[in-house]
Design a protein around this motif. Structure first.
Motif, mmCIF file in Angstrom:
data_model
loop_
_atom_site.group_PDB
_atom_site.id
_atom_site.type_symbol
_atom_site.label_atom_id
_atom_site.label_comp_id
_atom_site.label_asym_id
_atom_site.label_seq_id
_atom_site.Cartn_x
_atom_site.Cartn_y
_atom_site.Cartn_z
ATOM 1 N N ARG A 1 0.869 -1.178 0.000
ATOM 2 C CA ARG A 1 0.000 0.000 0.000
ATOM 3 C C ARG A 1 0.899 1.219 0.000
ATOM 4 N N ILE A 2 0.700 2.064 -0.993
ATOM 5 C CA ILE A 2 1.537 3.247 -1.155
ATOM 6 C C ILE A 2 0.659 4.483 -1.049
ATOM 7 N N GLY A 3 1.132 5.440 -0.291
ATOM 8 C CA GLY A 3 0.336 6.649 -0.133
ATOM 9 C C GLY A 3 1.080 7.735 0.598
ATOM 10 N N LEU A 4 0.297 8.592 1.232
ATOM 11 C CA LEU A 4 0.840 9.722 1.982
ATOM 12 C C LEU A 4 0.412 9.610 3.437
ATOM 13 N N ALA A 5 1.336 9.911 4.329
ATOM 14 C CA ALA A 5 1.077 9.851 5.767
ATOM 15 C C ALA A 5 0.817 11.253 6.303
ATOM 16 N N ASP A 6 0.150 11.302 7.465
ATOM 17 C CA ASP A 6 -0.088 12.603 8.099
ATOM 18 C C ASP A 6 1.169 13.022 8.874
ATOM 19 N N VAL A 7 1.084 14.112 9.598
ATOM 20 C CA VAL A 7 2.258 14.641 10.307
ATOM 21 C C VAL A 7 2.773 13.708 11.393
ATOM 22 N N ASN A 8 1.939 12.770 11.832
ATOM 23 C CA ASN A 8 2.341 11.799 12.850
ATOM 24 C C ASN A 8 2.820 10.488 12.240
ATOM 25 N N ALA A 9 3.061 10.488 10.931
ATOM 26 C CA ALA A 9 3.517 9.313 10.186
ATOM 27 C C ALA A 9 2.484 8.183 10.172
ATOM 28 N N VAL A 10 1.226 8.540 10.285
ATOM 29 C CA VAL A 10 0.141 7.567 10.201
ATOM 30 C C VAL A 10 -0.416 7.613 8.782
ATOM 31 N N ALA A 11 -0.591 6.434 8.178
ATOM 32 C CA ALA A 11 -1.127 6.364 6.818
ATOM 33 C C ALA A 11 -2.442 7.128 6.742
ATOM 34 N N GLU A 12 -2.496 8.101 5.845
ATOM 35 C CA GLU A 12 -3.684 8.931 5.721
ATOM 36 C C GLU A 12 -4.399 8.690 4.394
ATOM 37 N N ILE A 13 -3.645 8.657 3.307
ATOM 38 C CA ILE A 13 -4.218 8.467 1.974
ATOM 39 C C ILE A 13 -3.513 7.289 1.313
ATOM 40 N N VAL A 14 -4.276 6.298 0.884
ATOM 41 C CA VAL A 14 -3.724 5.191 0.107
ATOM 42 C C VAL A 14 -3.955 5.525 -1.356
ATOM 43 N N LEU A 15 -2.871 5.685 -2.090
ATOM 44 C CA LEU A 15 -2.960 6.034 -3.501
ATOM 45 C C LEU A 15 -2.958 4.809 -4.408
ATOM 46 N N ALA A 16 -2.328 3.740 -3.947
ATOM 47 C CA ALA A 16 -2.279 2.514 -4.751
ATOM 48 C C ALA A 16 -2.109 1.308 -3.851
ATOM 49 N N ARG A 17 -2.725 0.222 -4.282
ATOM 50 C CA ARG A 17 -2.505 -1.097 -3.695
ATOM 51 C C ARG A 17 -1.895 -1.939 -4.805
ATOM 52 N N ILE A 18 -0.716 -2.486 -4.542
ATOM 53 C CA ILE A 18 -0.012 -3.243 -5.570
ATOM 54 C C ILE A 18 0.239 -4.654 -5.062
ATOM 55 N N LEU A 19 -0.261 -5.631 -5.808
ATOM 56 C CA LEU A 19 -0.035 -7.036 -5.481
ATOM 57 C C LEU A 19 1.263 -7.467 -6.138
ATOM 58 N N LEU A 20 2.170 -7.986 -5.329
ATOM 59 C CA LEU A 20 3.485 -8.404 -5.812
ATOM 60 C C LEU A 20 3.782 -9.827 -5.389
ATOM 61 N N SER A 21 4.622 -10.467 -6.166
ATOM 62 C CA SER A 21 5.169 -11.755 -5.765
ATOM 63 C C SER A 21 6.427 -11.490 -4.956
ATOM 64 N N LYS A 22 6.631 -12.279 -3.925
ATOM 65 C CA LYS A 22 7.857 -12.172 -3.139
ATOM 66 C C LYS A 22 9.026 -12.813 -3.877
ATOM 67 N N GLU A 23 8.712 -13.606 -4.906
ATOM 68 C CA GLU A 23 9.739 -14.290 -5.681
ATOM 69 C C GLU A 23 10.359 -13.330 -6.686
ATOM 70 N N LYS A 24 11.679 -13.236 -6.685
ATOM 71 C CA LYS A 24 12.373 -12.267 -7.528
ATOM 72 C C LYS A 24 12.131 -12.471 -9.017
ATOM 73 N N PHE A 25 11.929 -13.683 -9.453
ATOM 74 C CA PHE A 25 11.830 -13.935 -10.887
ATOM 75 C C PHE A 25 10.397 -14.160 -11.350
ATOM 76 N N GLU A 26 9.438 -13.829 -10.498
ATOM 77 C CA GLU A 26 8.019 -13.893 -10.866
ATOM 78 C C GLU A 26 7.580 -12.486 -11.236
ATOM 79 N N THR A 27 6.929 -12.335 -12.368
ATOM 80 C CA THR A 27 6.564 -11.008 -12.857
ATOM 81 C C THR A 27 5.179 -10.551 -12.416
ATOM 82 N N LEU A 28 4.516 -11.312 -11.551
ATOM 83 C CA LEU A 28 3.183 -10.929 -11.097
ATOM 84 C C LEU A 28 3.189 -9.526 -10.512
ATOM 85 N N CYS A 29 2.305 -8.699 -11.023
ATOM 86 C CA CYS A 29 2.146 -7.345 -10.513
ATOM 87 C C CYS A 29 0.788 -6.837 -10.966
#
Length: 110
Positions: free
Chosen positions: A74-102
């Motif tokens: 989950r990628i976004g912007l945090a508020d002044v207290n470093a708490v996630a405030e806005i989620v701009l994207a949710r990206i599903l990834l494989s933990k495997e380096k050679f898997e291209t799932l995204c």
């Protein structure tokens, strides 16, 4: 290939990988307002949070999710207290380096 033979990303590498994907695709997929907001505040408040992939991904991508091999960034912007405030994207990834799932879900997409 057995699980012992897989080459997996470290947590830091997964975060860097997610940010790289986000940076490459954000301008095309976010609203103009959200993209400008991100550009203005990224240096001070951008974050990535790695969480277990949720079941809603199964419906979106029509494949099973393996919690040992998949993670949601989950990628976004945090508020002044470093708490996630806005989620701009949710990206599903494989933990495997050679898997291209995204797959990404962007703020404003239903």
């Amino acid at each position: 290939m057995s699980g012992a033979e897989l080459e997996l990303w470290s947590l830091d590498e997964l975060c860097d990988h997610a940010f790289a994907i986000f940076e490459e695709l954000a301008e095309e997929n976010l609203s103009a307002e959200d993209y400008v907001l991100y550009q203005q505040h990224a240096a001070a408040s951008a974050y990535v949070d790695l969480v277990p992939a949720t079941d809603d991904w199964v419906d979106m991508i029509a494949m099973d999710i393996d919690p040992e091999l998949h993670v949601e960034a989950r990628i976004g912007l945090a508020d002044v207290n470093a708490v996630a405030e806005i989620v701009l994207a949710r990206i599903l990834l494989s933990k495997e380096k050679f898997e291209t799932l995204c797959h990404a879900r962007w703020r404003g997409q239903d």
